[in-house]
Motif scaffolding. Structure first.
Motif, PDB file in Angstrom:
ATOM      1  N   SER A  78       0.881  -1.163   0.000  1.00 58.56           N
ATOM      2  CA  SER A  78       0.000   0.000   0.000  1.00 58.56           C
ATOM      3  C   SER A  78       0.924   1.219   0.000  1.00 58.56           C
ATOM      4  O   SER A  78       1.895   1.225  -0.769  1.00 58.56           O
ATOM      5  CB  SER A  78      -0.930  -0.066   1.220  1.00 58.56           C
ATOM      6  N   HIS A  79       0.701   2.164   0.878  1.00 57.16           N
ATOM      7  CA  HIS A  79       1.528   3.377   0.882  1.00 57.16           C
ATOM      8  C   HIS A  79       1.885   3.784   2.303  1.00 57.16           C
ATOM      9  O   HIS A  79       1.145   3.454   3.249  1.00 57.16           O
ATOM     10  CB  HIS A  79       0.791   4.523   0.184  1.00 57.16           C
ATOM     11  N   ILE A  80       3.004   4.494   2.468  1.00 57.53           N
ATOM     12  CA  ILE A  80       3.358   4.981   3.810  1.00 57.53           C
ATOM     13  C   ILE A  80       3.372   6.508   3.867  1.00 57.53           C
ATOM     14  O   ILE A  80       3.826   7.083   4.846  1.00 57.53           O
ATOM     15  CB  ILE A  80       4.699   4.404   4.336  1.00 57.53           C
ATOM     16  N   TYR A  89      -3.007   4.248  10.323  1.00 48.47           N
ATOM     17  CA  TYR A  89      -3.325   2.973   9.663  1.00 48.47           C
ATOM     18  C   TYR A  89      -3.531   3.066   8.150  1.00 48.47           C
ATOM     19  O   TYR A  89      -3.283   2.106   7.434  1.00 48.47           O
ATOM     20  CB  TYR A  89      -4.576   2.356  10.299  1.00 48.47           C
ATOM     21  N   ASP A  90      -4.028   4.198   7.682  1.00 51.23           N
ATOM     22  CA  ASP A  90      -4.274   4.370   6.251  1.00 51.23           C
ATOM     23  C   ASP A  90      -2.961   4.130   5.489  1.00 51.23           C
ATOM     24  O   ASP A  90      -2.017   4.903   5.639  1.00 51.23           O
ATOM     25  CB  ASP A  90      -4.805   5.793   5.993  1.00 51.23           C
ATOM     26  N   GLY A  91      -2.900   3.071   4.719  1.00 49.84           N
ATOM     27  CA  GLY A  91      -1.707   2.763   3.944  1.00 49.84           C
ATOM     28  C   GLY A  91      -0.687   1.959   4.739  1.00 49.84           C
ATOM     29  O   GLY A  91      -0.318   0.842   4.396  1.00 49.84           O
ATOM     30  N   ALA A  92      -0.246   2.525   5.875  1.00 48.41           N
ATOM     31  CA  ALA A  92       0.804   1.890   6.685  1.00 48.41           C
ATOM     32  C   ALA A  92       0.428   0.451   7.050  1.00 48.41           C
ATOM     33  O   ALA A  92       1.268  -0.457   7.018  1.00 48.41           O
ATOM     34  CB  ALA A  92       1.043   2.714   7.954  1.00 48.41           C
ATOM     35  N   ASP A 123       3.721   8.528  -2.753  1.00 43.70           N
ATOM     36  CA  ASP A 123       2.756   9.602  -3.054  1.00 43.70           C
ATOM     37  C   ASP A 123       1.375   9.123  -3.491  1.00 43.70           C
ATOM     38  O   ASP A 123       0.764   9.708  -4.386  1.00 43.70           O
ATOM     39  CB  ASP A 123       3.314  10.579  -4.100  1.00 43.70           C
ATOM     40  N   GLU A 124       0.862   8.104  -2.804  1.00 41.87           N
ATOM     41  CA  GLU A 124      -0.516   7.690  -3.086  1.00 41.87           C
ATOM     42  C   GLU A 124      -1.479   8.843  -2.817  1.00 41.87           C
ATOM     43  O   GLU A 124      -2.456   9.051  -3.536  1.00 41.87           O
ATOM     44  CB  GLU A 124      -0.882   6.477  -2.209  1.00 41.87           C
ATOM     45  N   GLU A 125      -1.187   9.611  -1.759  1.00 35.14           N
ATOM     46  CA  GLU A 125      -2.109  10.682  -1.352  1.00 35.14           C
ATOM     47  C   GLU A 125      -2.004  11.922  -2.226  1.00 35.14           C
ATOM     48  O   GLU A 125      -2.762  12.884  -2.048  1.00 35.14           O
ATOM     49  CB  GLU A 125      -1.869  11.055   0.119  1.00 35.14           C
ATOM     50  N   GLY A 126      -1.041  11.940  -3.154  1.00 36.15           N
ATOM     51  CA  GLY A 126      -1.006  13.036  -4.120  1.00 36.15           C
ATOM     52  C   GLY A 126      -0.522  14.368  -3.584  1.00 36.15           C
ATOM     53  O   GLY A 126      -1.078  15.404  -3.938  1.00 36.15           O
ATOM     54  N   LEU A 187      -4.238  -4.780   1.389  1.00 34.87           N
ATOM     55  CA  LEU A 187      -5.022  -4.803   2.630  1.00 34.87           C
ATOM     56  C   LEU A 187      -5.097  -3.370   3.131  1.00 34.87           C
ATOM     57  O   LEU A 187      -4.081  -2.677   3.173  1.00 34.87           O
ATOM     58  CB  LEU A 187      -4.306  -5.700   3.644  1.00 34.87           C
ATOM     59  N   HIS A 188      -6.289  -2.918   3.513  1.00 36.61           N
ATOM     60  CA  HIS A 188      -6.451  -1.505   3.850  1.00 36.61           C
ATOM     61  C   HIS A 188      -7.572  -1.360   4.866  1.00 36.61           C
ATOM     62  O   HIS A 188      -8.475  -2.183   4.908  1.00 36.61           O
ATOM     63  CB  HIS A 188      -6.801  -0.727   2.564  1.00 36.61           C
ATOM     64  N   ILE A 189      -7.516  -0.323   5.671  1.00 33.78           N
ATOM     65  CA  ILE A 189      -8.673  -0.013   6.514  1.00 33.78           C
ATOM     66  C   ILE A 189      -9.793   0.493   5.609  1.00 33.78           C
ATOM     67  O   ILE A 189      -9.525   1.090   4.563  1.00 33.78           O
ATOM     68  CB  ILE A 189      -8.326   1.040   7.592  1.00 33.78           C
ATOM     69  N   GLU A 190     -11.037   0.234   6.034  1.00 32.97           N
ATOM     70  CA  GLU A 190     -12.169   0.589   5.159  1.00 32.97           C
ATOM     71  C   GLU A 190     -12.288   2.094   4.922  1.00 32.97           C
ATOM     72  O   GLU A 190     -12.653   2.529   3.843  1.00 32.97           O
ATOM     73  CB  GLU A 190     -13.482   0.067   5.758  1.00 32.97           C
ATOM     74  N   GLN A 191     -11.998   2.887   5.940  1.00 25.99           N
ATOM     75  CA  GLN A 191     -12.154   4.348   5.888  1.00 25.99           C
ATOM     76  C   GLN A 191     -13.618   4.765   5.764  1.00 25.99           C
ATOM     77  O   GLN A 191     -13.919   5.883   5.344  1.00 25.99           O
ATOM     78  CB  GLN A 191     -11.345   4.968   4.731  1.00 25.99           C
ATOM     79  N   GLY A 192     -14.523   3.857   6.063  1.00 27.56           N
ATOM     80  CA  GLY A 192     -15.951   4.141   6.037  1.00 27.56           C
ATOM     81  C   GLY A 192     -16.605   3.315   7.138  1.00 27.56           C
ATOM     82  O   GLY A 192     -15.946   2.500   7.794  1.00 27.56           O
ATOM     83  N   GLY A 356     -10.064   6.135  -3.590  1.00 30.93           N
ATOM     84  CA  GLY A 356      -9.054   5.642  -4.524  1.00 30.93           C
ATOM     85  C   GLY A 356      -7.947   4.907  -3.792  1.00 30.93           C
ATOM     86  O   GLY A 356      -7.657   5.185  -2.631  1.00 30.93           O
ATOM     87  N   HIS A 357      -7.328   3.944  -4.471  1.00 29.17           N
ATOM     88  CA  HIS A 357      -6.218   3.180  -3.894  1.00 29.17           C
ATOM     89  C   HIS A 357      -5.254   2.786  -5.015  1.00 29.17           C
ATOM     90  O   HIS A 357      -5.645   2.719  -6.178  1.00 29.17           O
ATOM     91  CB  HIS A 357      -6.736   1.897  -3.225  1.00 29.17           C
ATOM     92  N   ASP A 358      -4.001   2.442  -4.627  1.00 23.04           N
ATOM     93  CA  ASP A 358      -3.043   1.961  -5.625  1.00 23.04           C
ATOM     94  C   ASP A 358      -3.586   0.742  -6.365  1.00 23.04           C
ATOM     95  O   ASP A 358      -3.230   0.506  -7.522  1.00 23.04           O
ATOM     96  CB  ASP A 358      -1.702   1.628  -4.948  1.00 23.04           C
TER      97      ASP A 358
HETATM   98 ZN   LIG Z   1      -4.746   4.680   1.726  1.00 20.90          ZN
END
Ligand SMILES: [Zn+2]
Length: 408
Positions: A78-80, A89-92, A123-126, A187-192, A356-358
């Motif tokens: 994912s992304h750090i 948790y988002d990405g990490a 730079d997933e988060e742009g 694998l990612h947290i849902e964020q929702g 959005g995700h990688d």
């Molecule tokens: Zn993310």
């Protein structure tokens, strides 16, 4: 079958959260910034210690490989990088859980047919360019995008890359041939809030929604707010308001579970309290898993706007501003994840990703899947983002089982 060691994963999450941590508990780790570069070096060290071959590619993606040096790999990560004042948790979580899976497989001496690669996409988060790392790796990044990109505070991407010790002209070297990718699982947290509300520990993502942005401009007639009688007005803001209200009344009952309609931006001319609004521009954002349904939502919205404009005798123009196509996840990978859920006794539900995700980029070059774990209150992109440790552990064990099945 093996299990991951949860405490080791939690220690890694704890350690990574220190890079870019602020006093208020949030984390600011923008791509290429010093805190990001420190985190990236730390991750390479952790990969080395786990027995992976770690490297940083030409745009700054961190890659750790286990197994054969050549041939297609099963990728997971994912992304750090984080948003400003983001959570831990988002990405990490996706990167460190993949690392924990690789570490477990290495320790157990598991013999896999395919190599396993743990990846942290840059730079997933742009901060400079959305999904930069995954797009560079899959060859979907154009040179002119690279040279034009800059951060909100005006730093060019090229400057940022050079400051981080990278050589921008070599960026295309990060691109890899399709044959390098066997499949990708993120694998990612849902964020929702969906999983937590339903008390389901695992979400299996069927696709990442597409986004259609549409600009509507209502043009009426400016006039004195005191001398123009109410029935003689052509008020652009009133038309825009009616359009928004009717859309929210009419569309949602018919929406698919993945569909979203949002009006988030509006400009009023001349924007003075004593002048009847002459022109209003508003942007509508539509999201859905299906391009056909996106278009149907667009057509229906346009008809509502046209009806309002006719009734109130104002001029209307409509134009599509941007379109990001939806990305379908692979049924084969989703099936493997589902089988792994059965083996582990985990309930799951199919769902779409509204963010959005990688994975949406990787889906363009190989079979791709995504696993979600619950986010407390659905909160993300904020300092108090939280997922129950039990859920973090379940997700990581599921990833281990899915990756093992896919690498065999
Ligand atoms: Zn993310």
């Amino acid at each position: 079958m093996f299990s991951i060691t949860a405490d080791r994963l939690f220690e890694d999450l704890e350690a990574l959260a220190r890079f870019g941590a602020s006093e208020g508990g949030g984390i600011t780790r923008r791509a290429y910034a010093p805190a990001y570069q420190d985190a990236s070096r730390w991750l390479c060290d952790r990969m080395d210690a786990a027995g992976l071959k770690a490297r940083v590619d030409a745009v700054g993606n961190v890659i750790g490989r286990l197994g054969p040096d050549d041939g297609p790999a099963v990728l997971s990560g994912s992304h750090i990088d984080t948003v400003p004042n983001g959570g831990r948790y988002d990405g990490a979580y996706g990167v460190l859980a993949a690392l924990e899976c690789a570490r477990t497989l290495k320790e157990q001496g598991a013999a896999l047919d395919h190599a396993l690669e743990v990846v942290a996409f840059v730079d997933e988060e742009g901060a400079y360019l959305n999904l930069l790392g995954s797009r560079a790796m899959t060859g979907a990044l154009r040179a002119d995008e690279l040279s034009r990109a800059r951060s909100e505070d005006g730093v060019t991407l090229l400057e940022a890359m050079r400051a981080a010790g990278l050589d921008p002209p070599r960026a295309p070297e990060a691109g890899r041939p399709p044959a390098d990718f066997h499949c990708y699982v993120e694998l990612h947290i849902e964020q929702g809030p969906v999983l937590e509300r339903a008390s389901v520990p695992i979400g299996i993502v069927e696709g990442i929604v597409g986004i259609l942005e549409v600009d509507y401009t209502f043009r009426g007639e400016a006039g004195h707010a005191g001398t123009t009688p109410m029935d003689l007005r052509h008020d652009a803001l009133r038309s825009a308001a009616d359009f928004i209200t009717r859309t929210y009344v009419k569309l949602p009952p018919r929406l698919d579970a993945s569909a979203r309609v949002t009006f988030g931006s509006l400009t009023v001319e001349p924007n003075a309290s004593n002048v009847i609004p002459e022109e209003v521009r508003l942007r509508q954002e539509l999201r859905d898993l299906s391009p056909e349904r996106l278009n149907a939502l667009f057509e229906e919205s346009r008809e509502i706007a046209a009806a309002v404009a006719r009734e109130q005798t104002v001029h209307l123009s409509v134009s599509k501003a941007s379109f990001d196509a939806p990305a379908r996840m692979s049924e084969r990978v989703a099936g493997r994840i589902e089988e792994a859920c059965d083996r582990l006794g985990l309930t799951s539900r199919r769902m779409s990703s509204g963010a959005g995700h990688d994975a949406q980029v990787l889906a363009g070059v190989c079979d791709t899947g995504m696993i979600f774990v619950p986010s407390h209150k659905g909160q993300s992109h904020r300092a108090d983002e939280w997922t129950d440790p039990k859920d973090l552990e379940r997700g990581a064990n599921l990833l281990l089982h899915a990756l093992t099945a896919l690498a065999d």
